[in-house]
Design an enzyme around this catalytic site. Structure first.
Site, short mmCIF file in Angstrom:
data_model
loop_
_atom_site.label_atom_id
_atom_site.label_comp_id
_atom_site.label_asym_id
_atom_site.label_seq_id
_atom_site.Cartn_x
_atom_site.Cartn_y
_atom_site.Cartn_z
N THR A 47 0.68 -1.00 0.02
CA THR A 47 0.08 0.04 0.00
C THR A 47 1.00 1.19 -0.10
O THR A 47 0.31 2.24 -0.39
CB THR A 47 -0.95 0.06 1.27
OG1 THR A 47 -1.84 1.31 1.06
CG2 THR A 47 -0.08 0.22 2.64
N LYS A 48 2.14 1.16 0.45
CA LYS A 48 3.04 2.48 0.45
C LYS A 48 3.26 2.89 -0.76
O LYS A 48 3.77 4.08 -0.87
CB LYS A 48 4.27 2.03 1.26
CG LYS A 48 4.12 1.73 2.49
CD LYS A 48 3.34 2.65 3.38
CE LYS A 48 3.50 2.37 4.89
NZ LYS A 48 2.76 3.45 5.78
N ASP A 49 3.25 2.37 -2.00
CA ASP A 49 3.22 2.65 -3.21
C ASP A 49 2.59 4.12 -3.42
O ASP A 49 2.95 4.84 -4.16
CB ASP A 49 2.99 1.69 -4.39
CG ASP A 49 3.83 0.68 -4.64
OD1 ASP A 49 4.95 0.70 -3.85
OD2 ASP A 49 3.50 0.03 -5.36
N ALA A 52 4.12 7.12 -1.45
CA ALA A 52 5.15 7.53 -2.17
C ALA A 52 5.23 8.22 -3.53
O ALA A 52 5.75 9.22 -3.66
CB ALA A 52 6.24 5.89 -2.29
N THR A 79 7.46 1.50 2.91
CA THR A 79 7.56 2.89 2.23
C THR A 79 8.76 2.97 1.77
O THR A 79 9.15 3.56 0.51
CB THR A 79 7.52 3.86 3.51
OG1 THR A 79 6.25 3.52 3.97
CG2 THR A 79 7.56 5.31 2.77
#
Length: 345
Positions: A47-49, A52, A79
């Site tokens: 999910t950190k895409d 970012a 992340t």
């Protein structure tokens, strides 16, 4: 006339629009309908895409980032991987301060993606100069032309999910979602998603997942930071020993704490029952579903969305390693068949 070549311009075009998958077997004994938002389908497998790309592009729009600059961040791994991936495409350097609690798999992946990695001790206070928070701050001060993402205290972390994850879930459920279950680390995922969903329907219940050894649940209930709540635990990317401003505690209805052992076994159970090879925090998220169900939170009309944050490949040396599970004492209470080894004669 030639056919048009159907190709994405870069890997970044694949971020978001992850699938919602109905859970069938693991939910047999729980009232309600349960759907996993599987964030491992992002190109960086987490999910950190979303944050970012969003935070970097906002920094570009505001003139904060220029080609050749350096992106610096504190991360438990995901992340950092996403930032390194975006940095490659956009032409930035990437320096990461990583918790020693992060799996070796994650740390190796970060280096493979060209990031310069500083591994910092996990079990020190947030204000310790060796903590990954303070190491990242120091690196930012020492590095000319650097931008510190600071996901724990960056409102753009919330905005990224308000503008992507929340709308996706609302559309995918046709507005029928009744409960959202999400882990809370920085708090950006749960806060941004919840903010959008609550605007659409204030009756949707937002259920947060915290870890034993973290301060978030008690802070949510009392608005007091209790240092006595803090002790070492193994789950990565869940819970905190500080209070992130990227967490909107007022929008979360209830927290439950999950244990390292239960979360590890539940992640393995998801693989064996649903064919979903997901990470440690995904196991924690569904473990929380089990515990909320025991509290009578759901009924047969509930439509529950659970955010599964990342992919199981990042935990091969941890929860998917029988040796690691055995070393933690996590196999003590289960059938010994799970840890059988082949003897070479």
């Amino acid at each position: 006339m030639k056919e048009e070549i159907k190709a994405y311009n870069t890997i970044l075009d694949l971020i978001g629009n992850t699938p919602l998958i109905k859970l069938n077997r693991i939910t047999n004994d729980i009232a309600g309908n349960f759907y996993a938002k599987v964030e491992a389908f992002n190109p960086g497998h987490s999910t950190k895409d979303r944050i970012a790309l969003y935070i970097i592009e906002e920094a570009e729009k505001r003139g904060i980032l220029k080609p050749g600059d350096t992106i610096i961040e504190t991360t438990s791994g995901n992340t950092g991987f996403s930032l390194a991936m975006v940095s490659i495409i956009k032409g930035y350097n990437c320096i990461l301060a990583v918790s020693s609690k992060s799996s070796k798999d994650k740390i190796d992946m970060l280096r493979t993606m060209g990031a310069k990695v500083y591994v910092c001790p996990a079990h020190v206070s947030a204000d310790d100069p060796r903590s990954y928070y303070n190491v990242a701050k120091r690196l930012h001060e020492e590095t000319k032309g650097s931008v510190y993402i600071n996901q724990y205290f960056n409102d753009l972390n919330i905005d990224a999910h308000y503008k992507s994850t929340g709308p996706e879930i609302w559309e995918q459920t046709g507005g029928q979602i009744t409960h959202l279950v999400a882990c809370s680390g920085t708090g950006g995922t749960i806060s941004g998603t919840a903010r959008f969903l609550k605007e659409k329907n204030p009756n949707i219940k937002i259920l947060g997942v915290d870890a034993f050894g973290s301060v978030l649940k008690k802070y949510h209930e009392t608005k007091e930071f209790d240092n006595n709540e803090i002790y070492p635990y193994r789950i990565e990317g869940l819970g905190k020993n500080l209070i992130p401003t990227a967490t909107d505690f007022d929008i979360i209805d209830e927290f439950v704490k999950v244990s390292d052992e239960d979360s590890a076994h539940t992640a393995r159970e998801l693989a064996k029952t649903e064919g979903l090879f997901v990470g440690y925090t995904s196991g924690a998220a569904f473990q929380a579903v089990k515990q909320f169900a025991e509290l009578g939170v759901f009924d047969e009309n509930s439509n529950v969305v659970i955010i599964f944050p990342d992919h199981g490949s990042r935990y091969m040396s941890k929860i998917y390693s029988d040796d690691w599970m055995n070393e933690q004492g996590f196999f003590d209470s289960i059938n010994s068949e799970e840890v059988q080894k082949i003897e070479i004669i």
